[in-house]
Design a protein around this motif. Structure first.
Motif, PDB file in Angstrom:
ATOM      1  N   LEU A   1       0.833  -1.209   0.000  1.00 56.31           N
ATOM      2  CA  LEU A   1       0.000   0.000   0.000  1.00 56.31           C
ATOM      3  C   LEU A   1       0.870   1.263   0.000  1.00 56.31           C
ATOM      4  CD1 LEU A   1      -2.783  -1.143   2.489  1.00 56.31           C
ATOM      5  CD2 LEU A   1      -2.901  -1.027   0.005  1.00 56.31           C
ATOM      6  N   ASP A   2       1.954   1.232   0.779  1.00 60.79           N
ATOM      7  CA  ASP A   2       2.876   2.384   0.777  1.00 60.79           C
ATOM      8  C   ASP A   2       3.458   2.597  -0.613  1.00 60.79           C
ATOM      9  OD1 ASP A   2       2.415   2.762   3.406  1.00 60.79           O
ATOM     10  OD2 ASP A   2       4.318   1.941   4.120  1.00 60.79           O
ATOM     11  N   SER A   3       3.786   1.481  -1.271  1.00 59.59           N
ATOM     12  CA  SER A   3       4.412   1.615  -2.593  1.00 59.59           C
ATOM     13  C   SER A   3       3.425   2.207  -3.593  1.00 59.59           C
ATOM     14  CB  SER A   3       4.945   0.271  -3.084  1.00 59.59           C
ATOM     15  OG  SER A   3       3.883  -0.579  -3.397  1.00 59.59           O
ATOM     16  N   ILE A   4       2.132   1.860  -3.443  1.00 58.06           N
ATOM     17  CA  ILE A   4       1.126   2.449  -4.348  1.00 58.06           C
ATOM     18  C   ILE A   4       1.050   3.952  -4.102  1.00 58.06           C
ATOM     19  CG2 ILE A   4      -1.320   2.517  -4.948  1.00 58.06           C
ATOM     20  CD1 ILE A   4      -1.456  -0.451  -4.416  1.00 58.06           C
ATOM     21  N   ASP A   5       1.095   4.326  -2.811  1.00 58.04           N
ATOM     22  CA  ASP A   5       1.090   5.764  -2.486  1.00 58.04           C
ATOM     23  C   ASP A   5       2.251   6.470  -3.170  1.00 58.04           C
ATOM     24  OD1 ASP A   5      -1.154   5.886  -1.013  1.00 58.04           O
ATOM     25  OD2 ASP A   5      -0.166   5.694   0.936  1.00 58.04           O
ATOM     26  N   TYR A   6       3.435   5.848  -3.075  1.00 62.51           N
ATOM     27  CA  TYR A   6       4.614   6.468  -3.684  1.00 62.51           C
ATOM     28  C   TYR A   6       4.482   6.511  -5.211  1.00 62.51           C
ATOM     29  CZ  TYR A   6       9.183   6.631  -5.860  1.00 62.51           C
ATOM     30  OH  TYR A   6      10.214   6.939  -6.697  1.00 62.51           O
ATOM     31  N   LEU A   7       4.058   5.394  -5.784  1.00 63.38           N
ATOM     32  CA  LEU A   7       3.983   5.330  -7.253  1.00 63.38           C
ATOM     33  C   LEU A   7       2.927   6.289  -7.809  1.00 63.38           C
ATOM     34  CD1 LEU A   7       4.408   1.484  -7.615  1.00 63.38           C
ATOM     35  CD2 LEU A   7       5.996   3.226  -8.452  1.00 63.38           C
TER      36      LEU A   7
ATOM     37  N   SER B   1       2.610   9.178  -7.085  1.00 60.80           N
ATOM     38  CA  SER B   1       3.222  10.501  -7.264  1.00 60.80           C
ATOM     39  C   SER B   1       4.217  10.525  -8.430  1.00 60.80           C
ATOM     40  CB  SER B   1       3.950  10.914  -5.981  1.00 60.80           C
ATOM     41  OG  SER B   1       5.056  10.048  -5.764  1.00 60.80           O
ATOM     42  N   GLN B   2       4.397   9.387  -9.086  1.00 69.54           N
ATOM     43  CA  GLN B   2       5.357   9.304 -10.193  1.00 69.54           C
ATOM     44  C   GLN B   2       4.657   9.416 -11.546  1.00 69.54           C
ATOM     45  OE1 GLN B   2       8.774   9.095  -9.352  1.00 69.54           O
ATOM     46  NE2 GLN B   2       7.735   9.529  -7.419  1.00 69.54           N
TER      47      GLN B   2
ATOM     48  N   TYR C   1      -5.988   0.991  -8.302  1.00 69.51           N
ATOM     49  CA  TYR C   1      -4.863   1.427  -9.130  1.00 69.51           C
ATOM     50  C   TYR C   1      -5.222   2.646  -9.973  1.00 69.51           C
ATOM     51  CZ  TYR C   1      -2.609  -2.967  -7.927  1.00 69.51           C
ATOM     52  OH  TYR C   1      -2.045  -4.011  -7.246  1.00 69.51           O
ATOM     53  N   ASP C   2      -6.520   3.005  -9.929  1.00 69.76           N
ATOM     54  CA  ASP C   2      -6.944   4.162 -10.729  1.00 69.76           C
ATOM     55  C   ASP C   2      -6.163   5.414 -10.355  1.00 69.76           C
ATOM     56  OD1 ASP C   2      -8.716   2.535 -11.915  1.00 69.76           O
ATOM     57  OD2 ASP C   2     -10.474   3.265 -10.830  1.00 69.76           O
ATOM     58  N   GLN C   3      -5.697   5.434  -9.094  1.00 70.28           N
ATOM     59  CA  GLN C   3      -5.012   6.657  -8.660  1.00 70.28           C
ATOM     60  C   GLN C   3      -3.614   6.776  -9.273  1.00 70.28           C
ATOM     61  OE1 GLN C   3      -3.332   6.501  -4.459  1.00 70.28           O
ATOM     62  NE2 GLN C   3      -4.797   4.842  -4.374  1.00 70.28           N
ATOM     63  N   LEU C   4      -3.117   5.689  -9.869  1.00 69.93           N
ATOM     64  CA  LEU C   4      -1.794   5.762 -10.500  1.00 69.93           C
ATOM     65  C   LEU C   4      -1.885   6.608 -11.766  1.00 69.93           C
ATOM     66  CD1 LEU C   4      -0.678   2.030 -10.161  1.00 69.93           C
ATOM     67  CD2 LEU C   4       0.064   3.965  -8.785  1.00 69.93           C
ATOM     68  N   ALA C   5      -0.852   7.405 -11.970  1.00 66.55           N
ATOM     69  CA  ALA C   5      -0.854   8.272 -13.157  1.00 66.55           C
ATOM     70  C   ALA C   5       0.454   8.087 -13.906  1.00 66.55           C
ATOM     71  CB  ALA C   5      -1.029   9.725 -12.732  1.00 66.55           C
TER      72      ALA C   5
ATOM     73  N   GLY D   1       1.034   6.964 -16.800  1.00 64.45           N
ATOM     74  CA  GLY D   1       0.933   6.969 -18.264  1.00 64.45           C
ATOM     75  C   GLY D   1       0.951   5.548 -18.799  1.00 64.45           C
ATOM     76  N   THR D   2       1.816   5.318 -19.789  1.00 61.08           N
ATOM     77  CA  THR D   2       1.865   3.996 -20.412  1.00 61.08           C
ATOM     78  C   THR D   2       2.421   2.944 -19.473  1.00 61.08           C
ATOM     79  OG1 THR D   2       4.009   4.565 -21.333  1.00 61.08           O
ATOM     80  CG2 THR D   2       2.099   4.886 -22.756  1.00 61.08           C
ATOM     81  N   ASP D   3       3.012   3.373 -18.359  1.00 62.13           N
ATOM     82  CA  ASP D   3       3.570   2.391 -17.419  1.00 62.13           C
ATOM     83  C   ASP D   3       2.561   1.936 -16.370  1.00 62.13           C
ATOM     84  OD1 ASP D   3       6.098   2.306 -18.567  1.00 62.13           O
ATOM     85  OD2 ASP D   3       6.736   4.104 -17.491  1.00 62.13           O
ATOM     86  N   THR D   4       1.362   2.502 -16.373  1.00 66.22           N
ATOM     87  CA  THR D   4       0.372   2.148 -15.343  1.00 66.22           C
ATOM     88  C   THR D   4       0.087   0.649 -15.356  1.00 66.22           C
ATOM     89  OG1 THR D   4      -0.613   4.326 -15.500  1.00 66.22           O
ATOM     90  CG2 THR D   4      -1.957   2.610 -14.488  1.00 66.22           C
ATOM     91  N   GLU D   5      -0.122   0.124 -16.560  1.00 65.71           N
ATOM     92  CA  GLU D   5      -0.452  -1.296 -16.671  1.00 65.71           C
ATOM     93  C   GLU D   5       0.689  -2.158 -16.139  1.00 65.71           C
ATOM     94  OE1 GLU D   5      -1.960  -4.418 -20.057  1.00 65.71           O
ATOM     95  OE2 GLU D   5      -2.044  -2.286 -20.487  1.00 65.71           O
ATOM     96  N   LEU D   6       1.916  -1.746 -16.458  1.00 64.31           N
ATOM     97  CA  LEU D   6       3.083  -2.488 -15.972  1.00 64.31           C
ATOM     98  C   LEU D   6       3.096  -2.518 -14.448  1.00 64.31           C
ATOM     99  CD1 LEU D   6       6.225  -3.514 -16.333  1.00 64.31           C
ATOM    100  CD2 LEU D   6       6.641  -1.156 -15.638  1.00 64.31           C
ATOM    101  N   VAL D   7       2.864  -1.353 -13.833  1.00 63.63           N
ATOM    102  CA  VAL D   7       2.900  -1.272 -12.370  1.00 63.63           C
ATOM    103  C   VAL D   7       1.763  -2.094 -11.765  1.00 63.63           C
ATOM    104  CG1 VAL D   7       2.662   0.299 -10.413  1.00 63.63           C
ATOM    105  CG2 VAL D   7       4.110   0.924 -12.339  1.00 63.63           C
ATOM    106  N   GLU D   8       0.584  -1.990 -12.368  1.00 64.43           N
ATOM    107  CA  GLU D   8      -0.538  -2.814 -11.884  1.00 64.43           C
ATOM    108  C   GLU D   8      -0.173  -4.292 -11.941  1.00 64.43           C
ATOM    109  OE1 GLU D   8      -4.240  -0.093 -13.595  1.00 64.43           O
ATOM    110  OE2 GLU D   8      -4.111  -2.204 -14.095  1.00 64.43           O
ATOM    111  N   ASP D   9       0.341  -4.716 -13.081  1.00 64.22           N
ATOM    112  CA  ASP D   9       0.679  -6.132 -13.250  1.00 64.22           C
ATOM    113  C   ASP D   9       1.751  -6.563 -12.257  1.00 64.22           C
ATOM    114  OD1 ASP D   9      -1.146  -6.306 -15.244  1.00 64.22           O
ATOM    115  OD2 ASP D   9       0.300  -6.258 -16.896  1.00 64.22           O
ATOM    116  N   THR D  10       2.755  -5.691 -12.074  1.00 66.06           N
ATOM    117  CA  THR D  10       3.846  -6.055 -11.162  1.00 66.06           C
ATOM    118  C   THR D  10       3.331  -6.178  -9.735  1.00 66.06           C
ATOM    119  OG1 THR D  10       5.396  -4.861 -12.581  1.00 66.06           O
ATOM    120  CG2 THR D  10       6.159  -5.424 -10.366  1.00 66.06           C
ATOM    121  N   LEU D  11       2.493  -5.207  -9.316  1.00 61.35           N
ATOM    122  CA  LEU D  11       1.981  -5.269  -7.946  1.00 61.35           C
ATOM    123  C   LEU D  11       1.027  -6.454  -7.761  1.00 61.35           C
ATOM    124  CD1 LEU D  11       1.539  -1.490  -7.143  1.00 61.35           C
ATOM    125  CD2 LEU D  11       3.308  -3.039  -6.326  1.00 61.35           C
ATOM    126  N   LEU D  12       0.332  -6.821  -8.823  1.00 62.80           N
ATOM    127  CA  LEU D  12      -0.502  -8.027  -8.733  1.00 62.80           C
ATOM    128  C   LEU D  12       0.367  -9.274  -8.585  1.00 62.80           C
ATOM    129  CD1 LEU D  12      -3.311  -7.277 -11.339  1.00 62.80           C
ATOM    130  CD2 LEU D  12      -3.625  -7.657  -8.899  1.00 62.80           C
TER     131      LEU D  12
END
Lengths: 353, 276
Positions: free
Chosen positions: A22-28, A30-31, B30-34, B36-47
């Motif tokens: 959850l912390d990492s999502i918070d950090y990410l 902001s990126q 994950y909607d709060q992630l911004a 760009g094109t890396d959102t899907e990558l980050v979602e997949d990685t965190l999953l």
């Protein structure tokens, strides 16, 4: 009284795990992106989807330019993942001017592109462009895995342009009988894959590669990642590698099918039977000095496959085999490799300049 | 009619809900992630990261009763408390065989009735589409001629080959997992409460080593290549069937597209030759 495992430890680990995610999502949140390939570069050549990037050294001490070639299976930016994990920057620091080949992403329109097109067409044009840009009549070529085969094949036909050859994790001896590459791919119907996909998606090969070490690749790597979730810079580095791994380009069907048959399935490369169009790749015509690098823990292409290359090049009088304490990709992205391989490579290039 | 529409809407809603569920972690979206094109990558990685915690928990649930029983009686039959469904769940996820093969056993007495109802559904819906939007939406005839019939037969045969290969591969992996579990039971010292994190590391290392041995056997190679080759062949046969199925329609088929790309490639090569 029996209790089995320590239950409190399990729940504490999972609570800690959840908190860190959850912390990492918070950090990410902001990126803006996962930045890769950030080193300054100039594009010095472009043909179709192929590009060549130039990374100049600020303290040039090696006259001969070095061309880095990555296989078609992944993107070039593995050579420049991060300022602290940048093979090109590390080589620049050794006083070497570096050129990197970006093959681009094949589409179905590229399905007919053959090994001849890639090696005698694109690679030859890349070498010509680097000769011209650097004002050098000869270049050094570093090829990794499939690209090492490309480099050797090129040197057998255009040896007068090649000063030095560096091969890393080259699948030279392919009559071996173990693992994904030398056992399973011999029985995999590559022709059918090409017929169906025409240009074979990168995820198809990733699915193959991920079966090599499923417990490490699918569990251990991600479970251990909890240790870096709370450290933004480490997390970003982890994501950079993930980005590169899953950003696998499609493969031009004809080239891929030829490569599998020439190497993994029929072992034609090492036995002097490989042809590029009408041109026989005669390894006896390779005369350039060779630095042949292998990863000690490489479970894809081990030293048993790479080492025999030296014996197959009878007219290269200066051949060095160098074993690095790294895995397959680790050869270019692990810190241990940076501490050992890069200085050795820099010294070797200077000694052969 | 309204039942069919309701059914399709419910099915669509269910698919959407499952998609939403799969892209949420805990109370955060994950909607709060911004990125760009890396959102899907980050979602997949965190999953994947959270998926590894799921495996950690499943390994605990699988082994806890076994270890507890062995602490009470080292000679006890630990198989009686082993939930092999959990072991198979873990292996299925690792080997990407996380699916249930369709059970196609059909009561022969009901074949005609089932066939009629399916045929009726498609016929009715497509006839109405034809009526509403013109003949471009005419329902494709299922069996056009003997050649088409042969393609359907090839398609079904290749699907049957694939299902058989997938079943054999899955069984092989599950059996290997059981054997490895027995080996681990013989090695653990269960006299005291165990450090699960140490055990989990040991479990990964041991399984990796043993599955690597399996990976290099001729039998595994055959099963795995049969699986991938039959899957590719099934895709090819299905594509051939579709080509024929839609041959009479104003659609660009894969074959048409390939002929066009052949021409483009030939022209590109001529241009490069002329440029030299």
């Amino acid at each position: 009284m029996s209790q089995g495992f320590n239950f409190n430890q399990v729940t504490a680990t999972l609570r800690d795990f959840d908190r860190k995610v959850l912390d990492s999502i918070d950090y990410l949140a902001s990126q803006q992106s996962i930045p890769v390939a950030t080193s300054p570069r100039d594009t010095v050549y472009q043909e179709d989807k192929v590009k060549v990037y130039y990374y100049p050294s600020e303290n040039l001490t090696c006259e001969t330019p070095l061309i880095l070639i990555w296989p078609l299976f992944n993107h070039f930016y593995v050579f420049d993942l991060h300022p602290d994990l940048s093979f090109v920057r590390a080589l620049n620091a050794q006083g070497v001017n570096v050129y990197v080949v970006d093959w681009g992403t094949a589409t179905r329109a590229d399905m007919h592109k053959s090994m001849e097109d890639y090696i005698l067409g694109y690679l030859n044009n890349v070498v010509n462009a680097v000769q011209s840009h650097s004002n050098n009549s000869k270049v050094s070529i570093f090829g990794f895995c499939q690209a090492a085969v490309f480099a050797i094949a090129y040197a057998s036909l255009y040896g007068y342009k090649v000063k030095n050859l560096i091969t890393a994790a080259i699948p030279a001896e392919c009559s071996l009988d173990h693992g994904l590459i030398f056992k399973r791919y011999k029985k995999t119907n590559i022709k059918d894959r090409v017929e169906f996909y025409q240009s074979v998606p990168g995820h198809v090969f990733n699915a193959d590669f991920f079966t090599v070490s499923p417990f490490f690749v699918n569990i251990k790597k991600y479970f251990n990642a909890r240790e870096i979730l709370g450290h933004p810079e480490s997390l970003m580095n982890f994501l950079r590698v993930e980005k590169w791994v899953y950003d696998s380009p499609d493969q031009a069907g004809a080239c891929m099918q030829e490569f599998f048959h020439n190497c993994y399935i029929e072992n034609k490369f090492l036995t002097n039977q490989m042809k590029l169009g009408d041109h026989l790749v005669d390894l006896a015509k390779v005369t350039a000095p060779l630095l042949n690098i292998s990863g000690e823990y490489d479970d894809m292409i081990g030293k048993s496959s790479s080492m025999p290359l030296a014996d197959a090049l009878p007219n290269s009088q200066d051949k060095t085999f160098y074993l690095v304490p790294a895995g397959h990709i680790g050869l270019v992205i692990s810190r241990r490799s940076y501490e050992t391989l890069v200085p050795t490579l820099g010294e070797w290039l200077h000694n052969h300049d | 009619m309204s039942n069919t529409a309701d059914y399709l809407r419910n099915l669509a809603d269910q698919i959407r809900r499952e998609y939403r569920h799969s892209t949420r972690f805990g109370s955060l979206s994950y909607d709060q992630l911004a990125l760009g094109t890396d959102t899907e990558l980050v979602e997949d990685t965190l999953l994947r990261v959270s998926g590894s915690a799921d495996i950690y928990l499943k390994v605990y649930e699988l082994w806890q009763p076994v270890v507890e029983l062995l602490q009470q009686d080292p000679t006890a039959d630990w198989h009686t408390v082993t939930d092999y469904n959990k072991l198979n769940y873990i292996l299925n996820r690792l080997y990407n065989i996380d699916y249930e093969l369709p059970n196609l056993t059909i009561n022969l007495d009901q074949v005609d009735q089932k066939s009629c109802s399916l045929d009726q559904l498609f016929t009715t819906v497509f006839q109405q589409l034809d009526g509403a939007a013109g003949l471009h939406y005419q329902s494709p005839t299922m069996v056009k001629n003997k050649h088409h019939q042969a393609l359907i037969a090839d398609c079904l045969t290749s699907l049957a080959d694939y299902i058989q290969s997938a079943d054999l591969y899955k069984q092989h992996i599950h059996n290997a997992g059981k054997n490895i579990m027995s080996q681990i039971v013989a090695q653990i010292n269960s006299a005291d409460a165990l450090d699960f994190n140490e055990f989990f590391d040991f479990w990964i290392e041991y399984n990796e080593r043993e599955f690597e041995k399996l990976f290099n056997t001729d039998l595994y190679t055959k099963l795995k290549t049969d699986l991938t080759n039959s899957a590719t062949q099934a895709k090819i046969q299905y594509a051939r069937f579709l080509e024929q199925q839609y041959a009479d329609y104003p659609l660009v088929t894969k074959k048409d597209f390939k002929e066009l790309l052949d021409l483009v490639d030939s022209l590109q090569k001529q241009i490069k030759e002329l440029q030299r």
